[in-house]
Design an enzyme around this catalytic site. Structure first.
Site, PDB file in Angstrom:
ATOM      1  N   LYS A  75     -11.714  -8.354   6.002  1.00 40.76           N
ATOM      2  CA  LYS A  75      -9.917  -7.234   5.403  1.00 40.76           C
ATOM      3  C   LYS A  75     -11.365  -5.657   5.086  1.00 40.76           C
ATOM      4  CE  LYS A  75      -7.292  -6.940   2.317  1.00 40.76           C
ATOM      5  NZ  LYS A  75      -5.624  -7.765   2.835  1.00 40.76           N
ATOM      6  N   LYS A  90      -3.555  -9.677  -1.637  1.00 45.39           N
ATOM      7  CA  LYS A  90      -3.187  -9.181  -2.323  1.00 45.39           C
ATOM      8  C   LYS A  90      -2.080 -10.182  -2.464  1.00 45.39           C
ATOM      9  CE  LYS A  90       0.548  -6.120  -1.712  1.00 45.39           C
ATOM     10  NZ  LYS A  90       0.209  -6.241  -0.579  1.00 45.39           N
ATOM     11  N   GLY A 118       0.172  -1.052  -0.040  1.00 49.48           N
ATOM     12  CA  GLY A 118      -0.128   0.037  -0.214  1.00 49.48           C
ATOM     13  C   GLY A 118       0.718   1.112  -0.153  1.00 49.48           C
ATOM     14  N   ASN A 119       2.201   1.621   0.678  1.00 52.50           N
ATOM     15  CA  ASN A 119       2.978   2.402   0.534  1.00 52.50           C
ATOM     16  C   ASN A 119       3.313   2.689  -0.609  1.00 52.50           C
ATOM     17  OD1 ASN A 119       4.413  -0.086   0.829  1.00 52.50           O
ATOM     18  ND2 ASN A 119       6.147   0.812   1.168  1.00 52.50           N
ATOM     19  N   LYS A 172       1.281 -12.025   4.260  1.00 51.83           N
ATOM     20  CA  LYS A 172       2.867 -11.660   4.072  1.00 51.83           C
ATOM     21  C   LYS A 172       3.575 -13.462   3.756  1.00 51.83           C
ATOM     22  CE  LYS A 172       3.174  -6.817   3.141  1.00 51.83           C
ATOM     23  NZ  LYS A 172       1.890  -6.956   2.754  1.00 51.83           N
TER      24      LYS A 172
END
Length: 308
Positions: free
Chosen positions: A126, A209, A10-11, A271
């Site tokens: 989410k 994602k 997201g960054n 992740k």
């Protein structure tokens, strides 16, 4: 040359279109650095803030005097894929032109198959969209949305997050990839669809994602999955006096640290889980978790956390 699937954190994106244009201009430099080294790249990205913004805007418009047609959540996901893909394409093309590199960039609207019986549909987790006060969240809940408190920062809408089973457009992704194009695919985790009576039907959900990126990497036979985040390496005992940065994790070590609760939900845990799912998918597969700025150094083995 490595075949790389790159999962943007997201960054690497902004919270508004203007913020995002500035962010992806920086992101594009690191992506083109990878391409300049001779790597083939597929790019996936998140869409939590963006799809929430689109969904809320369309819901508000539908209740206004204009009486705009209501927009299903799957269509909002497709919209977010379109405009984030456009921003990435545009920034990468500009960076390629600056370096006089003759490469083609393409964004693909991508559907991802999920199981309609996935337990995630009974437990929305989410977070999407903006932060709200408790009072604002209660008003939104009256519209049928589900909100949860988010780490002391306020309340955010939550939707189900089922696991990806298959990429519907996988043949198209693989062909474009093998033809040497820079491909933006499965954005936002993909548009979640289920199968009913032989038909694909969009559903209200957001697929993580990183899990979708792992599935893409598996299906196209990538050499490495690179999951980008805000930190250069994965750490155990994060934020504590005995914090330890890790350069490599075997599958067994990663599974043990997961079982011990070393990685936070909604942060590093998915992740690691996504990285493991790809590493286990074929012999010799590797995953790298690092920051965008250190991606090239990580691929040279100079930093980041390798799994596998």
């Amino acid at each position: 040359m490595k075949k790389i699937v790159l999962a943007l954190g997201g960054n690497a994106l902004g919270n508004s279109p203007e913020e995002q244009k500035k962010a992806v201009a920086v992101t594009a430099k690191s992506i083109v650095d990878l391409v300049a080294e001779g790597n083939q790249v597929i790019i996936s990205h998140g869409n939590g803030p963006q799809v929430g913004m689109i969904n809320l805007a369309m819901d508000t418009a539908s209740k206004s005097e204009a009486k705009t047609a209501e927009m299903p959540f799957a269509e909002c996901g497709a919209m977010s894929q379109g405009y984030i893909g456009y921003h990435l394409q545009n920034a990468i093309e500009n960076e390629l032109a600056k370096r006089e590199m003759d490469q083609t960039v393409v964004s693909l609207v991508t559907q991802v198959l999920v199981d309609k019986e996935d337990k995630a549909f009974q437990n929305p987790t989410k977070p999407i969209g903006s932060f709200y006060s408790k009072e604002e969240a209660e008003k939104q809940e009256a519209k049928g949305f589900t909100f949860k408190e988010d780490a002391g920062r306020g309340y955010r809408r939550v939707v189900p997050s089922p696991k990806p089973i298959d990429i519907i457009e996988k043949k198209a992704v693989e062909k474009l990839y093998n033809d040497g194009m820079i491909v933006v695919a499965a954005g936002g985790g993909g548009i979640p669809v289920i199968k009913e009576d032989g038909k694909l039907i969009g559903v209200d959900a957001v697929i993580d994602k990183d899990f979708t990126s792992a599935k893409v990497a598996e299906l196209v036979g990538a050499d490495i999955l690179v999951i980008l985040t805000a930190v250069e390496k994965v750490a155990i005992h994060f934020g504590e006096e005995n914090q330890e940065w890790l350069g490599h994790l075997s599958v067994e070590e990663a599974e043990k640290y997961l079982a011990d609760g070393e990685f936070a939900e909604g942060s590093m845990k998915p992740k690691i889980e996504a990285a493991l799912s790809f590493v286990k998918s074929k012999e010799g597969a590797k995953a790298l978790i690092t920051s965008l700025e250190k991606a090239l150094d990580g691929l040279k083995g100079e930093t980041g956390t390798y799994i596998g």
